[in-house]
Design an enzyme around this catalytic site. Structure first.
Site, PDB file in Angstrom:
ATOM      1  N   CYS A 116       0.998  -0.928  -0.294  1.00 36.14           N
ATOM      2  CA  CYS A 116      -0.025   0.288  -0.115  1.00 36.14           C
ATOM      3  C   CYS A 116       0.554   1.563   0.276  1.00 36.14           C
ATOM      4  O   CYS A 116       1.681   1.284   0.855  1.00 36.14           O
ATOM      5  CB  CYS A 116      -0.905  -0.079   0.800  1.00 36.14           C
ATOM      6  SG  CYS A 116      -1.694   1.896   1.193  1.00 36.14           S
ATOM      7  N   CYS A 119       0.269   3.380   3.965  1.00 30.38           N
ATOM      8  CA  CYS A 119       0.665   2.686   4.622  1.00 30.38           C
ATOM      9  C   CYS A 119       1.799   1.553   5.064  1.00 30.38           C
ATOM     10  O   CYS A 119       1.829   0.642   6.183  1.00 30.38           O
ATOM     11  CB  CYS A 119      -0.344   2.036   5.861  1.00 30.38           C
ATOM     12  SG  CYS A 119      -1.550   0.203   5.292  1.00 30.38           S
ATOM     13  N   CYS A 165      -8.012  -0.738   1.528  1.00 29.03           N
ATOM     14  CA  CYS A 165      -6.622  -1.243   2.403  1.00 29.03           C
ATOM     15  C   CYS A 165      -7.409  -1.729   3.959  1.00 29.03           C
ATOM     16  O   CYS A 165      -7.508  -1.166   4.099  1.00 29.03           O
ATOM     17  CB  CYS A 165      -5.152  -0.742   2.241  1.00 29.03           C
ATOM     18  SG  CYS A 165      -4.057  -1.191   3.333  1.00 29.03           S
ATOM     19  N   CYS A 168      -5.533   0.714   6.540  1.00 25.83           N
ATOM     20  CA  CYS A 168      -5.667   2.081   6.410  1.00 25.83           C
ATOM     21  C   CYS A 168      -7.025   3.024   5.530  1.00 25.83           C
ATOM     22  O   CYS A 168      -6.656   3.853   5.555  1.00 25.83           O
ATOM     23  CB  CYS A 168      -4.865   3.313   5.872  1.00 25.83           C
ATOM     24  SG  CYS A 168      -4.137   2.976   3.769  1.00 25.83           S
ATOM     25  N   CYS A 188      -8.519  -5.198 -10.246  1.00 27.26           N
ATOM     26  CA  CYS A 188      -8.512  -4.001 -10.936  1.00 27.26           C
ATOM     27  C   CYS A 188      -7.923  -3.360  -9.893  1.00 27.26           C
ATOM     28  O   CYS A 188      -9.077  -2.266  -9.474  1.00 27.26           O
ATOM     29  CB  CYS A 188      -9.571  -4.124 -12.412  1.00 27.26           C
ATOM     30  SG  CYS A 188      -9.664  -2.305 -13.243  1.00 27.26           S
TER      31      CYS A 188
END
Ligand SMILES: [Zn+2]
Length: 207
Positions: A116, A119, A165, A168, A188
């Site tokens: 990510c 984070c 995510c 976060c 996607c």
């Protein structure tokens, strides 16, 4: 004698008033305490459960480490704006979508891990990446189901499943059911939501 009696009376009245006031405020305090205490405890418990998330940790070389409980990453809009570029902020924090074929990773075929951008939570790996022909990096599975979460998205007049995510809440992209086997899913993603960590470059790293 008169002065002395008056003094005594006044003193006793003052003492009585002080006693009464102390008793009343102690009683009021006890009532307030007993009324407020359960709700405070309950609020703390709710806070703890909603702000802690379960994710699976991965090393930069893609090795699965362990399942951990971590506090959810929560930042103000200002803090995210300072940390991220304008485009990345718009995509990860405001659910914008990058233009097809414009991102960094749609055509990347190197082996490695995708974390990510906000984070560092491990999200995808090159092992499940496939060429979808859409112009966005596509995967048939996240690296661990715990590390992403899906929500129903009805924006833009469509019903889609949004992927974010777990750690976060960064918006990552959408998942569709027209992917390849073994899952039949197509995650996607926006390149801008991801940070690629090449497998060979991190073999000697401590992380
Ligand atoms: Zn994240």
């Amino acid at each position: 004698m008169f002065d002395s009696d008056l003094g005594t009376d006044e003193g006793s009245v003052v003492r009585r008033r002080t006693f009464l006031l102390t008793s009343v405020s102690a009683l009021a305090g006890a009532i307030v305490w007993s009324l407020r205490r359960p709700s405070v405890v309950q609020a703390k418990a709710e806070n703890r459960t909603s702000r802690e998330v379960t994710i699976v940790e991965f090393s930069d070389s893609g090795e699965r480490l362990k399942t951990i409980h971590v506090p959810k990453v929560v930042k103000t809009e200002d803090a995210w704006r300072k940390q991220l570029s304008r485009g990345v902020f718009a995509i990860t924090r405001q659910a914008d979508t990058e233009l097809a074929y414009s991102g960094e990773y749609w055509n990347l075929h190197e082996e490695g891990l995708y974390r990510c951008i906000c984070c560092d939570n491990a999200l995808f790996t090159s092992d499940t990446k496939f060429d979808s022909g859409t112009g966005w990096p596509s995967y048939w599975s996240p690296i661990a189901p715990e590390n992403v979460r899906t929500t129903r998205d009805t924006s833009l007049g469509m019903v889609r499943t949004s992927v974010s995510c777990t750690e976060c809440d960064a918006h990552l992209g959408h998942v569709f059911d027209d992917g390849p086997e073994p899952t039949g899913l197509r995650y996607c993603m926006n390149s801008a939501s991801l940070r690629f960590v090449a497998r060979q470059a991190t073999a000697k790293s401590n992380k």
